[in-house]
Scaffold this motif. Sequence first.
Motif, short mmCIF file in Angstrom:
data_model
loop_
_atom_site.label_atom_id
_atom_site.label_comp_id
_atom_site.label_asym_id
_atom_site.label_seq_id
_atom_site.Cartn_x
_atom_site.Cartn_y
_atom_site.Cartn_z
N PRO A 160 3.50 8.51 1.50
CA PRO A 160 4.44 8.59 0.20
C PRO A 160 5.57 9.26 0.10
CG PRO A 160 2.58 10.22 0.13
CD PRO A 160 2.37 9.67 1.28
N GLY A 161 6.58 8.93 -0.74
CA GLY A 161 7.83 9.70 -0.84
C GLY A 161 7.57 10.99 -1.53
N LYS A 162 8.74 11.71 -1.53
CA LYS A 162 8.77 13.00 -2.10
C LYS A 162 8.54 13.14 -3.44
CE LYS A 162 11.75 16.91 -2.51
NZ LYS A 162 13.00 17.89 -2.28
N GLY B 129 -0.94 -5.42 -9.76
CA GLY B 129 -0.89 -3.94 -10.39
C GLY B 129 -1.05 -3.01 -9.01
N LEU B 130 -1.83 -3.43 -7.91
CA LEU B 130 -1.92 -2.73 -6.96
C LEU B 130 -0.49 -2.82 -5.94
CD1 LEU B 130 -5.53 -3.45 -5.68
CD2 LEU B 130 -4.69 -1.52 -6.99
N MET B 131 -0.14 -3.91 -5.70
CA MET B 131 1.46 -4.05 -4.96
C MET B 131 2.36 -3.19 -5.57
SD MET B 131 2.46 -5.40 -2.38
CE MET B 131 4.11 -6.07 -1.41
N CYS B 132 2.18 -3.27 -7.18
CA CYS B 132 3.30 -2.19 -7.84
C CYS B 132 3.01 -0.79 -7.51
CB CYS B 132 3.13 -2.59 -9.21
SG CYS B 132 4.37 -1.68 -10.22
N ALA B 133 1.75 -0.42 -7.28
CA ALA B 133 1.44 0.89 -6.91
C ALA B 133 1.91 1.52 -5.73
CB ALA B 133 0.00 1.13 -7.55
N TRP B 134 1.51 0.51 -4.92
CA TRP B 134 1.81 0.76 -3.51
C TRP B 134 3.44 1.09 -3.34
CZ3 TRP B 134 4.76 -2.15 0.27
CH2 TRP B 134 4.61 -1.71 1.48
N GLU B 135 4.32 -0.07 -3.77
CA GLU B 135 5.67 0.33 -3.79
C GLU B 135 6.22 1.58 -4.60
OE1 GLU B 135 9.74 -0.44 -3.03
OE2 GLU B 135 8.07 -1.27 -2.30
N LEU B 136 5.45 1.69 -5.60
CA LEU B 136 6.04 3.19 -6.45
C LEU B 136 5.52 4.28 -5.66
CD1 LEU B 136 5.25 1.96 -10.05
CD2 LEU B 136 7.40 2.25 -8.98
N ARG B 137 4.39 4.54 -5.07
CA ARG B 137 4.23 5.53 -4.27
C ARG B 137 4.87 5.84 -2.96
NH1 ARG B 137 2.85 9.34 -5.48
NH2 ARG B 137 1.61 10.01 -3.59
N HIS B 138 5.48 4.89 -2.58
CA HIS B 138 6.58 4.93 -1.48
C HIS B 138 7.71 5.83 -2.08
CE1 HIS B 138 5.11 2.81 2.30
NE2 HIS B 138 4.71 1.88 1.40
N HIS B 139 8.10 5.51 -3.21
CA HIS B 139 9.12 6.21 -3.68
C HIS B 139 8.81 7.80 -4.28
CE1 HIS B 139 11.84 2.86 -3.00
NE2 HIS B 139 10.77 2.14 -3.64
N GLY B 140 7.54 8.22 -4.36
CA GLY B 140 7.12 9.38 -4.87
C GLY B 140 6.54 9.60 -6.25
N HIS B 141 6.68 8.43 -6.77
CA HIS B 141 6.31 8.45 -8.26
C HIS B 141 4.92 8.75 -8.62
CE1 HIS B 141 10.13 7.34 -9.01
NE2 HIS B 141 10.23 6.14 -8.23
N ALA B 142 4.24 9.35 -9.36
CA ALA B 142 2.86 9.29 -9.69
C ALA B 142 2.37 8.20 -10.41
CB ALA B 142 2.77 10.88 -10.60
N VAL B 143 1.15 7.65 -9.88
CA VAL B 143 0.72 6.47 -10.41
C VAL B 143 -0.77 6.39 -11.02
CG1 VAL B 143 0.29 3.98 -9.96
CG2 VAL B 143 2.37 4.91 -8.96
N ALA C 185 -5.79 5.43 -1.26
CA ALA C 185 -5.23 5.62 0.12
C ALA C 185 -3.70 5.73 -0.04
CB ALA C 185 -5.54 4.36 1.06
N TRP C 186 -3.18 5.18 -1.34
CA TRP C 186 -1.71 5.45 -1.56
C TRP C 186 -1.32 6.84 -2.17
CZ3 TRP C 186 -2.42 -0.13 -3.61
CH2 TRP C 186 -2.83 -0.72 -2.74
N GLY C 187 -2.49 7.37 -2.74
CA GLY C 187 -2.21 8.49 -3.45
C GLY C 187 -2.11 8.15 -5.02
N ALA C 188 -2.45 7.02 -5.25
CA ALA C 188 -2.42 6.55 -6.83
C ALA C 188 -3.89 6.94 -7.32
CB ALA C 188 -2.34 5.05 -6.95
N THR C 189 -4.07 7.10 -8.90
CA THR C 189 -5.12 7.46 -9.14
C THR C 189 -5.90 6.21 -9.93
OG1 THR C 189 -4.53 9.73 -9.88
CG2 THR C 189 -6.29 8.93 -11.07
N PHE C 190 -6.94 5.92 -9.51
CA PHE C 190 -7.80 4.69 -9.93
C PHE C 190 -8.57 5.23 -11.28
CE2 PHE C 190 -11.26 1.47 -10.01
CZ PHE C 190 -10.77 0.37 -10.61
#
Length: 489
Positions: A148-150, A165-179, A214-219
């Motif tokens: 994940p990003g900072k 939704g999951l693809m968007c979560a994956w992309e946003l977590r790469h940039h460090g945003h909480a999802v 696995a990407w650090g998002a909360t489900f």
Amino acid sequence: MSETDQSTSPRVQMRTLEPNVAVQSWDQVILGYDRAEAIAEARRSRSFDLDRARVGCPFHVDVRQLVEHIARGEWDAAVAAIHQAHPFPQILGMHCHRYCEIELTPGAGPAGADRPRRERVEPTPIVPFVSALEWAAGRYGVRPAFQPGKPTGNRVAIVGAGTAGLMCAWELRHHGHAVDVYDRERLPSGLLWTGYPSFRMNKSVVLEENDPHAWGATFHAERAVSPDGLRRMVDDYDAVFFAVGRTPLRSFGGIEGEDLDGILAGLDVMREVWYGGRPSIGPRVLVFGGGFSAFDVARTARRLDCSVQMLYRRGPAEMPVGGRGTTFIRMLESEGITVRTMVAPKRFIGRDGRVAAVELVRMTYGDLDASGRRATHPIADTEEIVEVDTVLRSIGEVCDVSAFAEPLGIDMLPEGFIRIDPVSRRTAHPKVWAGGDVAAGFGNHGAAFDGLWAGRSIHAFLEGRHDAWQSEAAVSDDADLLVRAASMR
């Protein structure tokens, strides 16, 4: 013949279960490549212009790198190459639109040519079987650890845990945003879990690749979001991506007897099966519909030991299955399912409140209707009565989200979908993006494409540079893909 001079030899075909075995099992019918077959296909593919194939892929998977790693048996490196572009190597590999293969097909036109025309070009049997190689990489390689990003301190809500939704979560977590991902179901994956049968896609693969944790998002499971809830999210979060799925049509349009017991939505039956239930249907089942879901529903009922007929009011060429109606019909017939076309229900006949028979009527074509398709009309004096125990309705899905959109000032299309910007996937509300079914998305690839670009757009918005990002994206090498995606809505 050398390893790098095999462009005229046919591709290595994937193995499948024999129909008599498949119909007695819930196992995936298409078996994919074993390691040796994948390596052979990769070596055969080396002589093609694989950089051009990358241009055709909506996610720009580095096809040359993928092929080279597999040719050397470097499975972990192969799957890592895919994860640079997206997190779904097996899911998108198994159900690929094969744009990269179309790119390599003679007559498809060079990169940048008219994409809608090229959609109708079928890849030749000679071009590399890239989708099968992608599937093999995901199957045999170890998924790389997500980085994940900072942390940015920004919070994004995603409504709907399907592919978009999951693809968007994956992309946003790469940039460090909480999802935070919200869904009405117990498990993430959307219709890939509730509507895709295991004989089309192994359920363990679905859960493995659709894992937001696995990407650090909360489900947030079993959290259906109401219109009021969406408005609160818009206030509480820095951005919202709205990507709920469709629901099956609940009516045949007012046909007599359609409310009888035993007339069910096919997707509801499949959902019960994939959650471990045993629906009470059959033994004689009629499935109405002609799309992918209808085929899946019919094959599911057959595996529940039912005698199954599938009926469609139009001909095979007009089945909404990507021009493969005749091929799909042969597949059903090989599993012991009867398929009848140009026939429709006229009324349902009940006994003690439950469906016992259907009066059918043969159909014929008339003039073009408002949608540009030929209208169908009943042929007089062709009625027949067919006894039945269960009717499964698979005649389409709807996505009525006006109650969510209108209070937020979000524009709707006449067809009932949310209007989005073709580049950013942003709605008329500055903090809300949408994609997938609610924006008339087209299949898993279209949903993933929406999620990817929405994630990029949201990230630019949160960084305060959205206008500049949008201007750059509109003239980028991806502009052609974005326009194509918009034209298919």
